[in-house]
Design an enzyme around this catalytic site. Sequence first.
Site, PDB file in Angstrom:
ATOM      1  CG  HIS A 124      -1.455  -0.602   8.402  1.00 47.48           C
ATOM      2  ND1 HIS A 124      -0.416  -0.832   9.269  1.00 47.48           N
ATOM      3  CD2 HIS A 124      -1.278   0.654   7.946  1.00 47.48           C
ATOM      4  CE1 HIS A 124       0.353   0.242   9.342  1.00 47.48           C
ATOM      5  NE2 HIS A 124      -0.153   1.168   8.542  1.00 47.48           N
TER       6      HIS A 124
ATOM      7  CB  SER B 293       2.500   2.739   7.733  1.00 53.27           C
ATOM      8  OG  SER B 293       2.001   3.135   8.974  1.00 53.27           O
TER       9      SER B 293
ATOM     10  CG  ASP C 199       0.721  -3.168  11.174  1.00 51.93           C
ATOM     11  OD1 ASP C 199      -0.464  -2.855  10.946  1.00 51.93           O
ATOM     12  OD2 ASP C 199       1.680  -2.527  10.730  1.00 51.93           O
TER      13      ASP C 199
END
Length: 767
Positions: free
Chosen positions: A214, A543, A141
Amino acid sequence: MKMPRLRLLPLLIVLFLFHSSVDAADTNISHKKTFIIHMDKSYMPESFDDHLQWYDASLKSVSHSADMLYSYNNVIHGYSVQLTVEEAKLLEEHPGIISVQEDVVYELHTTRSPEFLGLLNTGALLPQSSKSSDVIIGVLDTGVTPELSSFDDKELGPVPSIWKGTCEVGKSFSASSCNRKLIGARFFLKGYESAYGPIDETIESKSPRDDDGHGTHTATTAAGSTVVGASLFGFAAGTARGMAPHARVAAYKVCWIGGCVSSDILAAMDMAIADGVNILSLSLGGSVSEYFRDTVAIGAFAATSKGILVSTSAGNGGPSEGALSNVAPWMTTVGAGTMDRQFPSHVTLGNGRKLTGVSLYKGKPLARSVQLVYAGNASSMSTGNLCMKGSLIPERVRGKIVLCDRGLNPRTEKGLVVKDAGGIGMILSNTDTYGEELVADSHFIPTAAVGLIAGNEVRDYITSTHNPTATIVSGDTQLGIQPSPVVAAFSSRGPNPITPEILKPDLIAPGVNILAGWTGKVGPTGLREDTRRVDFNIVSGTSMACPHVSGLAALIKGAHPEWSPAAIRSALMTTAYSKYKNGERIQDVATGTASSPFDYGSGHVNPVSALDPGLVYDAAEEDYINFLCAIKYSSAMIKLITKRDYTCRTDKEYSIGDLNYPSFSVSLQTASGPNGGSSTTSVVKYTRTLTNMGQPASYKVSISQETKEVKIVVIPEVLKFSKPNEKKTYTVTFTADSMPSGTTSFAHLEWSDGKHIVSSPIAFSWT
């Protein structure tokens, strides 16, 4: 769309992969690009001591100045390098070169979810869950924020002995940033910098540190430690924890401000395999036409063959059909659903009508009724209704609430546009694309995001009233929202765009308004203008659904360390539920009607049942190779994926229906009759094998279906297991009348011993 704007990144957490083959490239281009070179090690001349010398020699034969960016050992045999298109074409002609592929860009696609999933009292429900401390989840990520309490290691013992990785040092990241929870961290940027130039270290850290949020959010969702008193501005207050709070985390930073480059992703997957991870979690993906061109699919095959389960996000291309990412059958593909939690924001119109939307605004309230204006009537642009930057005329919005339509630019950016033009509140209306889907955001001004129906009502009120007014009052956290779950409108749907006979997504998990850890480098919206800093953020997208399944897979792996990736995925799929307790099918928020297996796969994950599934559909590397033969892949294509020299047998009939998958997708034919009607019968046979994971038992089959146009026969109807790990095979024959092209129908096949229910969805498509 599904999460805050990640500075210069597009909104969609999972977008499209743009693939360009060497053949399609412009041969007149002389500047260098990055290429991934797949090598056949069996061609290495005896004059070389090792394959790296051979790689370098082949490279130097076309370019004396080029140096390898990465060499790959586990996911493929080969390397990545910067070359001109002309040099790449020359290299492609050398013996031992399987393929030369241009680098491509992938882009990035909880206090309540443990309770919502039935994991609140872990000790009682999951007596084996402490064994998950031996399980390592590798997260590819944007990096990690190591200081968060979510990475506290006080409840953990020594690092598992299987771990071979390291904690790479870089800007704002030292060796002490890792501990017994965050046991490793690496970063990969050679491919990215080759494509975009050196990163700006005033914006991004040349280290595993997360400058985006994220990666921290996905890692803590999967395996964050227990944190008491977590919230975002007081919303979703409670005790936060990941799905597998005792599992270990290894962070692999592969995504930067411009995206995630395939050569870096491949290098990270290669290293993660060598490091010793048990689960790989990838909340990224793209759109591809073939498995042998998909970097993630190729890396996932290598990982799966070594016993590593690969969990991936389905993408945020919904509610359009066939917009799925990560559809290879050896990967677990996760869509998104809602939970029973919402964050209401109330609108009262001047005519007395009260409407409810959502918002995470916690600033100064709008305590009075003010004028209301539609952005489309207060703009100098044709797209002014969308509240794009510079679109609003200050004289028309100053001191007013502005109705903006959703689409194109970030939802939170629209509020900033209103604020900058002098507006003091915003009603954000869904369009047809989003229906009644409500996604909460950390807005800068009093805001209510409303569904399509409410948005149309506000728009009608404005056009029919001489002096429209409104007020907005933010609410708090509301629990017990029903129905729940529902399929998120943004969640990508089937059918599978590459192999329709493999039903994808595999299942859905919580992916809307998920609270998890966040970076201190950016605010909760991800916008440059957002100066707020938080330890937790509420974000939505597939996600967010993917790491839920990654963490749950770690729980199962901890309880059953001998289970294969296919067995773990099967346990999650066959125990998932597709109906509410009242017997109605899970709803689709995009339509307000019942969803289908093309939307939710096998259903919504049910982790407690998955620990004891009764039976599983297992599969090994050889099964997937037979699948590749069934879809008519050549030996060269198969080698690109598997690294193996394999020739499909000419004396064997390969069938996609024989892949031992836990779900069924059946393609049926339509034929035109003499008078324009359709008249034909299709007969399709699938074979499956079940493995007993429990005590001796007798399982009986049952079928439920929507249409009479398909006759389903299962032989045998009873499977008797006398011992654990015993295998039994059955066949399903589908005999279908012709239906108009584009027709779909669905059924369910279940095996039950009175205690366990092993459920498989069946999707029929007439083409």
